[in-house]
Design an enzyme around this catalytic site. Sequence first.
Site: not given
Length: 588
Positions: A293, A378, A382, A420
Amino acid sequence: MDDRGNNSGEVGEFASSSMIQESIDLKLLAAESLIWTEKNVTYFGPLGKFPGKIVITRYRMVFLVGDGGKMYEQWKLDIPLGQVSRIEKVGRKTTSVAKRGDDNYGFTIYCKDYRVYRFTCNPASSDRKNVCDSLNRYAFPLSHNLPMFASVHAAETPRLMKDGWKIYSAEKEYERLGIPNSRLWKEVDINKDYKFSETYPRTFVIPTVSWEEGKPFVKKLGEFRSKERIPVLSWINQTTLASISRCSQPMTGISGKRSAEDERHLTNIMNANANCRELLILDARPAVNAKLNKAKGGGYEENYVNAPLTFLNIHNIHVVRDSLKRLLAALIPRVDEKGYYKALDESKWLNHVQSILEGAVKAVFNVDTEKQSVLIHCSDGWDRTAQLTSLAMIQLDSYYRTIEGFIVLIEKEWCSFGHKFGERIGHGDDNYSDGERSPVFVQFCDCLWQIMRQFPWAFEFTQELLICMLDELYACRYGTFLYNSEKIRLKDKKCDETTISFWSYVLENKKKFRNPMFKHGKSNKVINVNPSLCGLHVWIDYYARSNPYVVTPNHEDVQQPGAQFVDEKKQLLDEIMALDDAAQKLTA
């Protein structure tokens, strides 16, 4: 077809509500107008082929098995259209019937909970096109510029006495946690217009010292965290001051960028607990994913003082989606008895469940036993973050194990903090191949069910609440789980005004979900979950409920081994519930 879905045809037909209800005794919801009926349809179920009739309404598709013109209520197949992921036509009319056979012309319904229903039609007389067009139109209203059923339904439904939208109040919950009386933590409204972070709630709690640094300081925090999801409080032990906070990943990038404000903020969280020697950071991701990431601008906390970092090795939404598909392939429509355990092992589903439970248990141990505060995140904070904070809080705080407390937990950790739901479920959208869809919330409920198995007396509710909640998650009858954030749900779409809350239904039907084994006094303690893989089980009552070879069917002609014991168990539980109600009335 007009906007109301009206059709006409020789076999398929649009019938009046009264005519349909009289013939099949179908109880319609408010605003559930009838769209289409199709006769001479055959359903291919696990127990064989059954001829019958399809009725499509604005809310669901109902298949009724017919036998000499008689409809059997117990064989009614009821599929809310919100559960439909896609509809696939099978066979073509141009092919010879003799060559194709009666079983090769029809359609298959694939559901978002991975159940599959196959139907065949008579190619010479059926109107498959109108059936599939009607299903597509109302299963995917957003793709056809139609309103969600939740808003249409609410417009014609009287408000219930117990309004589920009013159960959760951030202010009331923070008051329960002692925040107004704390000098160390402060509820702030920098996000009251959702301009600071569109995916965070209107108000949240941060250390008082951080707030006193000023709004520019807080805005700097937002700039360094993905989607401006800064570290904020989820839960605190009012005695030890050990806390659980949540956030998204820091945007360190490949260059290893740092933020003095973010590092100071984490120190402030640690210092809000006098017993805290260090702030444990639990990064839900596998270490390799977190490092990858960094190439996308994300990262993790490498250079923070007194903030040890632990990677929990919980996999992302794509791995979870594939894993559940593999699990369900082993359970439905039939089970390969010889290869079942091999298929279960290859799905890795229980391994993923174990990873989440281990992470939650680690958080509980540090907060409860070590009296240390923890920070959980994370990537965006979410999905896996909500799973971990929720499961840890359920173990730590008995309030969340009551029906009311569980509602507050879901509203706070999932709805208000921006899980979400819209993208993960794909509400109203016909793009079934969307890579953002994933059963994250289902996985959370599975983890919770594992905990409930270990502590059956500790919860005021049973698995029936979890299963009902998951069904309504897809069905779109209520507004609770619609859209991706509190901002969209409450400010933009005004769901609290235009839809009914799922919690209204729960509160009106508390008796249905109440656990007769719930022990009020004994349930007030912290529960210490064992996350060992050998103690985890497949949630058969949910995943395999459409497989009559695994779960006892309701059909009167099918004798399933153990069916009488299931009926006796249900009868005994009903009797216990009745006695419990009587006892409460006597002590009232």
